[in-house]
Design a protein around this motif. Sequence first.
Motif, PDB file in Angstrom:
ATOM      1  N   SER A  82       0.871  -1.201   0.000  1.00  0.00           N
ATOM      2  CA  SER A  82       0.000   0.000   0.000  1.00  0.00           C
ATOM      3  C   SER A  82       0.896   1.236   0.000  1.00  0.00           C
ATOM      4  O   SER A  82       2.078   1.149   0.371  1.00  0.00           O
ATOM      5  N   ILE A 135      -0.466   7.290   7.681  1.00  0.00           N
ATOM      6  CA  ILE A 135      -1.565   8.256   7.550  1.00  0.00           C
ATOM      7  C   ILE A 135      -2.302   8.307   8.883  1.00  0.00           C
ATOM      8  O   ILE A 135      -2.495   7.283   9.541  1.00  0.00           O
ATOM      9  N   LEU A 136      -2.682   9.513   9.245  1.00  0.00           N
ATOM     10  CA  LEU A 136      -3.436   9.753  10.483  1.00  0.00           C
ATOM     11  C   LEU A 136      -4.490   8.663  10.733  1.00  0.00           C
ATOM     12  O   LEU A 136      -5.243   8.315   9.817  1.00  0.00           O
ATOM     13  N   GLY A 168      -2.838   3.320  -3.833  1.00  0.00           N
ATOM     14  CA  GLY A 168      -3.459   4.299  -2.932  1.00  0.00           C
ATOM     15  C   GLY A 168      -4.856   3.777  -2.625  1.00  0.00           C
ATOM     16  O   GLY A 168      -5.072   2.566  -2.723  1.00  0.00           O
ATOM     17  N   TYR A 221     -10.879  13.197  10.190  1.00  0.00           N
ATOM     18  CA  TYR A 221     -10.594  11.971   9.426  1.00  0.00           C
ATOM     19  C   TYR A 221     -11.840  11.435   8.730  1.00  0.00           C
ATOM     20  O   TYR A 221     -11.880  11.338   7.508  1.00  0.00           O
ATOM     21  N   ASN A 236     -13.320  13.489   5.915  1.00  0.00           N
ATOM     22  CA  ASN A 236     -12.595  13.613   4.644  1.00  0.00           C
ATOM     23  C   ASN A 236     -12.317  12.288   3.954  1.00  0.00           C
ATOM     24  O   ASN A 236     -11.954  12.253   2.783  1.00  0.00           O
ATOM     25  N   TYR A 237     -12.464  11.205   4.721  1.00  0.00           N
ATOM     26  CA  TYR A 237     -12.148   9.874   4.203  1.00  0.00           C
ATOM     27  C   TYR A 237     -12.879   9.589   2.891  1.00  0.00           C
ATOM     28  O   TYR A 237     -12.272   9.215   1.893  1.00  0.00           O
ATOM     29  N   ILE A 241     -11.628  11.542   0.001  1.00  0.00           N
ATOM     30  CA  ILE A 241     -10.350  11.049  -0.507  1.00  0.00           C
ATOM     31  C   ILE A 241     -10.585   9.868  -1.451  1.00  0.00           C
ATOM     32  O   ILE A 241     -10.005   9.787  -2.533  1.00  0.00           O
ATOM     33  N   TYR A 256      -1.467   9.855  -6.378  1.00  0.00           N
ATOM     34  CA  TYR A 256      -1.017   9.801  -4.982  1.00  0.00           C
ATOM     35  C   TYR A 256       0.497  10.055  -4.868  1.00  0.00           C
ATOM     36  O   TYR A 256       1.002  10.385  -3.799  1.00  0.00           O
ATOM     37  N   MET A 306       2.321  12.725  -2.815  1.00  0.00           N
ATOM     38  CA  MET A 306       2.320  12.572  -1.344  1.00  0.00           C
ATOM     39  C   MET A 306       3.392  11.608  -0.866  1.00  0.00           C
ATOM     40  O   MET A 306       4.028  11.831   0.151  1.00  0.00           O
ATOM     41  N   PHE A 325       1.418  16.666   5.970  1.00  0.00           N
ATOM     42  CA  PHE A 325       0.159  16.026   6.372  1.00  0.00           C
ATOM     43  C   PHE A 325      -0.494  16.790   7.513  1.00  0.00           C
ATOM     44  O   PHE A 325      -1.702  16.913   7.572  1.00  0.00           O
ATOM     45  N   MET A 360      -2.193  19.622   6.024  1.00  0.00           N
ATOM     46  CA  MET A 360      -3.381  19.189   5.276  1.00  0.00           C
ATOM     47  C   MET A 360      -4.545  18.931   6.228  1.00  0.00           C
ATOM     48  O   MET A 360      -5.702  19.152   5.892  1.00  0.00           O
ATOM     49  N   VAL A 361      -4.211  18.451   7.420  1.00  0.00           N
ATOM     50  CA  VAL A 361      -5.252  18.127   8.382  1.00  0.00           C
ATOM     51  C   VAL A 361      -5.697  19.351   9.161  1.00  0.00           C
ATOM     52  O   VAL A 361      -6.891  19.597   9.310  1.00  0.00           O
ATOM     53  N   PHE A 384      -5.865  21.594   2.546  1.00  0.00           N
ATOM     54  CA  PHE A 384      -6.561  20.383   2.111  1.00  0.00           C
ATOM     55  C   PHE A 384      -7.371  20.650   0.851  1.00  0.00           C
ATOM     56  O   PHE A 384      -7.309  19.920  -0.113  1.00  0.00           O
TER      57      PHE A 384
HETATM   58  C1  RET Z   1      -4.488  11.893   2.094  1.00  0.00           C
HETATM   59  C2  RET Z   1      -5.090  12.506   3.310  1.00  0.00           C
HETATM   60  C3  RET Z   1      -5.973  11.874   4.156  1.00  0.00           C
HETATM   61  C4  RET Z   1      -6.432  10.488   3.986  1.00  0.00           C
HETATM   62  C5  RET Z   1      -5.956   9.551   3.216  1.00  0.00           C
HETATM   63  C6  RET Z   1      -6.496   8.206   3.127  1.00  0.00           C
HETATM   64  C7  RET Z   1      -7.756   7.897   3.801  1.00  0.00           C
HETATM   65  C8  RET Z   1      -5.816   7.293   2.424  1.00  0.00           C
HETATM   66  C9  RET Z   1      -6.193   5.908   2.347  1.00  0.00           C
HETATM   67  C10 RET Z   1      -5.340   5.010   1.809  1.00  0.00           C
HETATM   68  C11 RET Z   1      -5.634   3.596   1.848  1.00  0.00           C
HETATM   69  C12 RET Z   1      -6.963   3.108   2.226  1.00  0.00           C
HETATM   70  C13 RET Z   1      -4.647   2.722   1.604  1.00  0.00           C
HETATM   71  C14 RET Z   1      -4.796   1.322   1.767  1.00  0.00           C
HETATM   72  O1  RET Z   1      -3.861   0.589   1.885  1.00  0.00           O
HETATM   73  C15 RET Z   1      -6.543  12.565   5.361  1.00  0.00           C
HETATM   74  C16 RET Z   1      -5.887  12.040   6.595  1.00  0.00           C
HETATM   75  C17 RET Z   1      -8.046  12.360   5.437  1.00  0.00           C
HETATM   76  C18 RET Z   1      -6.339  14.086   5.313  1.00  0.00           C
HETATM   77  C19 RET Z   1      -4.984  14.450   4.878  1.00  0.00           C
HETATM   78  C20 RET Z   1      -4.667  13.918   3.534  1.00  0.00           C
END
Ligand code: RET
Length: 319
Positions: A141, A148-149, A185, A219, A222-223, A226, A260, A263, A280, A283-284, A291
């Motif tokens: 991944s 990530i937060l 991503g 989180y 915004n999930y 994203i 992605y 990032m 990050f 961004m948060v 963001f």
């Molecule tokens: C980019 C980003 C966010 C979330 C990213 C997510 C949710 C990524 C998920 C990736 C996955 C599911 C990978 C699986 O392996 C936040 C924290 C909301 C805000 C800051 C920028």
Amino acid sequence: MNQKVVLITGCSSGIGLALAVHIAKDEKKRFMVYATMRNLSKAEPLVEAAGRTLGRTLEIKQLDVCDEASIKACVDSLPERRVDILISNAGMGLIGPIECQSIEEMKSVMDTNFFGLVRLMKEILPDMKRRKKGHIVVISSVMGIQGILFNDIYAASKFALEGFCESLAIQALRFGLNISLIEPGPVITEFERKVYDEGLKIDLSKADKVTADMFTNVYLKNYKQIFETLGQTPEDVAEHTLKILIMDNPPFRHQTNTLYTPMTTLKYADPNGDLPIETFYKMVFEHDKVFTASLNFIKLLQWRSRKSFKHNKMIKSNC
Ligand SMILES: CC1=C(/C=C/C(C)=C/C=C/C(C)=C/C=O)C(C)(C)CCC1
Ligand SMILES: NC(=O)C1=CN([C@@H]2O[C@H](COP(=O)(O)OP(=O)(O)OC[C@H]3O[C@@H](n4cnc5c(N)ncnc54)[C@H](OP(=O)(O)O)[C@@H]3O)[C@@H](O)[C@H]2O)C=CC1
């Protein structure tokens, strides 16, 4: 014909299912796919998607990556126990503040995502070394590169995979074996629904107000956005993976989502490691400015790549 034997884990849904079908439908019939899942009662969607490949270039078998006996039984059932390509895909997510998660839940993520691969390798790697042939493909991944937060444990499980594979890749080279980490991503699959639905049910009473608020109002809010903006289809990840399988010299790492990449590049750009964390953070917490600006930038990239795709198609059709 000399078909390559491909064993894939976690094929009941999502990326595993798409991979199994896409590889089995290869026009040149270069592969014999053993699509495995832990619970065969969930085979219906795969059976349907596999269509005429079932019983020809695709067979379905039981395999639970958390159960050594089930892995051994599955590999023993293959002709000569031969696996040319192992695709380790089975996995699960976990989101939320760690103070609201039990150690049992966390162990289950590590057991599936990390020890699942370790168990598979212990069963399959010795045979590959003896044959001096084989390709191990691991669905990692972007979180195997950068945390990530509120994905602390999930990211740790993917970092574990990456460290394990990076170390083994040196030994593997000595035997002429290849290891490749596929780093998607966000991908729109059952994973998203499972993690998000569980996230909504989390008992936040063990977290302080600031943390609980950050999880709910930053989180979770915004999930979805994203996934909507950056989300890939599992079929897209399968196409990327097939390209890696057929390469003479497959790369060790491959990211499937160029949107992605800005990032993950932050990690490589600063040896001190502060740049991705500060970015990050902004961004948060400077959410409104950064963001929204980032999402707009990503949307612009998406629009440009769609435009150049159409442009390339037009050029090709004029040739
Ligand atoms: C980019 C980003 C966010 C979330 C990213 C997510 C949710 C990524 C998920 C990736 C996955 C599911 C990978 C699986 O392996 C936040 C924290 C909301 C805000 C800051 C920028
Ligand atoms: N979706 C995403 O955004 C991303 C996903 N990934 C990774 O991709 C992989 C596939 O996830 P995805 O397709 O999205 O999610 P899904 O939830 O759709 O698929 C996960 C698969 O793993 C299986 N699985 C879970 N535990 C075990 C086990 N013990 N033994 C065998 N199979 C098991 C599930 O089976 P069952 O149906 O029985 O639960 C299911 O078939 C995972 O490794 C994930 O970390 C990587 C980047 C992004």
